[in-house]
Design an enzyme around this catalytic site. Structure first.
Site, PDB file in Angstrom:
ATOM      1  N   TYR A 123       0.847  -1.203   0.000  1.00  0.00           N
ATOM      2  CA  TYR A 123       0.000   0.000   0.000  1.00  0.00           C
ATOM      3  C   TYR A 123       0.889   1.262   0.000  1.00  0.00           C
ATOM      4  O   TYR A 123       1.735   1.441   0.889  1.00  0.00           O
ATOM      5  CB  TYR A 123      -0.857  -0.083   1.263  1.00  0.00           C
ATOM      6  CG  TYR A 123      -1.833   1.026   1.495  1.00  0.00           C
ATOM      7  CD1 TYR A 123      -2.884   1.258   0.616  1.00  0.00           C
ATOM      8  CD2 TYR A 123      -1.729   1.824   2.629  1.00  0.00           C
ATOM      9  CE1 TYR A 123      -3.788   2.266   0.862  1.00  0.00           C
ATOM     10  CE2 TYR A 123      -2.647   2.836   2.878  1.00  0.00           C
ATOM     11  CZ  TYR A 123      -3.670   3.051   1.986  1.00  0.00           C
ATOM     12  OH  TYR A 123      -4.573   4.049   2.225  1.00  0.00           O
ATOM     13  N   ASP A 194       0.177  -6.711   5.862  1.00  0.00           N
ATOM     14  CA  ASP A 194      -1.084  -5.996   5.651  1.00  0.00           C
ATOM     15  C   ASP A 194      -2.095  -6.993   5.091  1.00  0.00           C
ATOM     16  O   ASP A 194      -1.921  -7.516   3.986  1.00  0.00           O
ATOM     17  CB  ASP A 194      -0.859  -4.830   4.676  1.00  0.00           C
ATOM     18  CG  ASP A 194      -2.109  -3.979   4.474  1.00  0.00           C
ATOM     19  OD1 ASP A 194      -3.235  -4.515   4.553  1.00  0.00           O
ATOM     20  OD2 ASP A 194      -1.958  -2.767   4.205  1.00  0.00           O
ATOM     21  N   LYS A 219     -12.340  -1.387   4.936  1.00  0.00           N
ATOM     22  CA  LYS A 219     -12.677  -2.025   3.657  1.00  0.00           C
ATOM     23  C   LYS A 219     -13.750  -3.090   3.882  1.00  0.00           C
ATOM     24  O   LYS A 219     -14.874  -2.758   4.160  1.00  0.00           O
ATOM     25  CB  LYS A 219     -11.404  -2.573   3.012  1.00  0.00           C
ATOM     26  CG  LYS A 219     -10.270  -1.531   2.893  1.00  0.00           C
ATOM     27  CD  LYS A 219     -10.540  -0.479   1.845  1.00  0.00           C
ATOM     28  CE  LYS A 219      -9.617   0.731   1.918  1.00  0.00           C
ATOM     29  NZ  LYS A 219      -8.197   0.446   1.831  1.00  0.00           N
TER      30      LYS A 219
END
Ligand SMILES: *Cc1c(COP(=O)(O)O)cnc(C)c1O
Length: 407
Positions: A123, A194, A219
């Protein structure tokens, strides 16, 4: 399930997602609500000084013993238990966003003079965190290809952390977590992963060898695009102690209402993920036969380079994919603008479909792109699609008319 940190380990995950965090029944009337209320508080009150002392002592020992509102009461505790069940962890530490969970996990373990190896597919804001904060504190990071040769070449005596994301952001590159974790542990590194993509439901880094799993509940767990929340989950006692103190010292807190929304979202996590995954596969079947499509990045897609790893390590899929298309920059902007059902926006994991263009600069920083992209792909553009819970036939109709609008 060999572990039993949550008291729900002997049942299947879809059952746990409905039963963890039920509201208690009133001892007198024997009645109570199904859903645990949002228990909001800024502080905690005690029946006696002895009870307060007991809580303080437990907190010093690193236990979850709230003495003040920042830690949160039953609503937070229920969400933490649920996240431990999802990730097969012992303790979960909540943060106000996924990014806050990432920074908390890294700051819990890294000190001045330390070095971290970071997969180049992670990310993007992790790079920003390094540039703006960690570098200023004398913590070095190298963003490298997550393969053993590249990691070995970048390893330093002061390397302490291997930070990964699987599948990687933007191009969904599946990593071989068991192999990478074994290598990291052989070199005394802590592995942080992650797991926003998997959210514990379809992928469990801790069972694949990682030491800390961080995720954005923003999310799929929240699932309704109305919530920012993150967590770091671990089962290692040393890391539990470090996260316990870092969480408190950084002042990370989550509102009870947000913890409540995450719990509510998690009840339907499985249904929503399966729904998005089925729809995404249907959309991929259409995309694959379009003349303008050169490549689909989606681990559940049989032609994806990570498909075998996905079959081995993941228990399902979701609605997030990237697709390389032959459109030039002007055309791709027309395509995106022409879409009616896909909102133009970042993020993913909600009930609705979203689209963005993957920035060429972001692609350039992902070594996987250089490794996989053909000349044809290099000449085109990459779209990121989050396929939501709309009828996939409507999504395909929308994509068809938008593709036609390009030319
Ligand atoms: C969105 C996202 C994050 C950050 O989550 P926020 O809650 O937006 O801070 C972290 N990792 C990945 C892979 C993400 O997609």
């Amino acid at each position: 399930m060999a572990r039993d940190a949550t008291g729900h380990a002997d049942e299947r995950i879809d059952t746990s997602l409905q039963h963890i965090g039920q509201a208690p029944l009133d001892p007198v009337t024997g009645a109570g609500p199904v859903a645990l209320p949002s228990i909001r508080t800024s502080t905690v009150r005690f029946a006696s000084m002895d009870k307060l002392d007991q809580a303080q002592a437990a907190k010093q020992r690193g236990e979850r013993a709230p003495t003040y509102g920042r830690v949160g009461l039953e609503t937070h505790a229920a969400l933490e238990t649920l996240l431990c069940r999802l990730e097969d962890g012992e303790r979960a530490f909540l943060a106000p966003s996924g990014m806050a969970a990432i920074s908390m996990a890294l700051m819990a373990y890294l000190s001045q003079g330390d070095h971290a190896l970071v997969a180049d597919c992670v990310y993007g804001p992790v790079r920003y965190f390094h540039q703006t904060i960690l570098s200023r504190m004398g913590i070095a990071m190298d963003f490298v290809r997550p393969d053993l040769a590249s990691l070995q070449a970048a390893l330093r005596p002061e390397t302490r952390v291997l930070y990964l994301e699987s599948p990687g952001s933007l191009l969904m590159e599946m990593l071989d977590l068991p192999t990478l974790s074994r290598w990291a542990h052989d070199h005394g590194l802590v592995v942080i992963v992650d797991n926003t993509w998997g959210s514990g439901y379809i992928y469990q880094p801790l069972t694949l060898g990682a030491d800390i799993s961080v995720l954005a509940a923003t999310k799929y767990i929240g699932g309704h695009s109305d919530l920012m929340l993150g967590a770091a989950v671990t089962r290692d006692p040393v890391l539990i102690a470090k996260l316990h103190e870092t969480h408190y010292a950084l002042g990370n807190t989550v509102s009870a209402d947000d913890a409540w929304l995450a719990l509510r979202g998690a009840r339907t996590l499985g249904l929503r993920m399966r729904g998005c995954a089925d729809n995404a596969l249907t959309v991929c079947q259409w995309l694959a036969v379009q003349p303008q499509v050169s490549h689909i990045f989606f681990p559940a897609w049989a032609q994806d380079a990570g498909h075998a790893l996905w079959q081995r390590d993941a228990r399902g899929s979701n609605g997030l994919l990237a697709v390389a298309v032959d459109f030039n920059n002007a055309q791709v902007r027309r395509v995106i603008d022409a879409l009616h059902l896909f909102g133009i926006g970042y993020s993913w994991g909600g009930y609705e479909s979203l689209v963005t263009q993957v920035e060429p600069a972001a692609l350039a920083s992902h070594g996987y792109w250089a490794q996989t992209a053909s000349a044809r792909m290099q000449a085109g553009t990459v779209l990121r699609l989050h396929i939501g819970l709309e009828d996939p036939a409507d999504l395909i109709d929308d994509l068809r008319q938008a593709f036609a609008a390009a030319t």
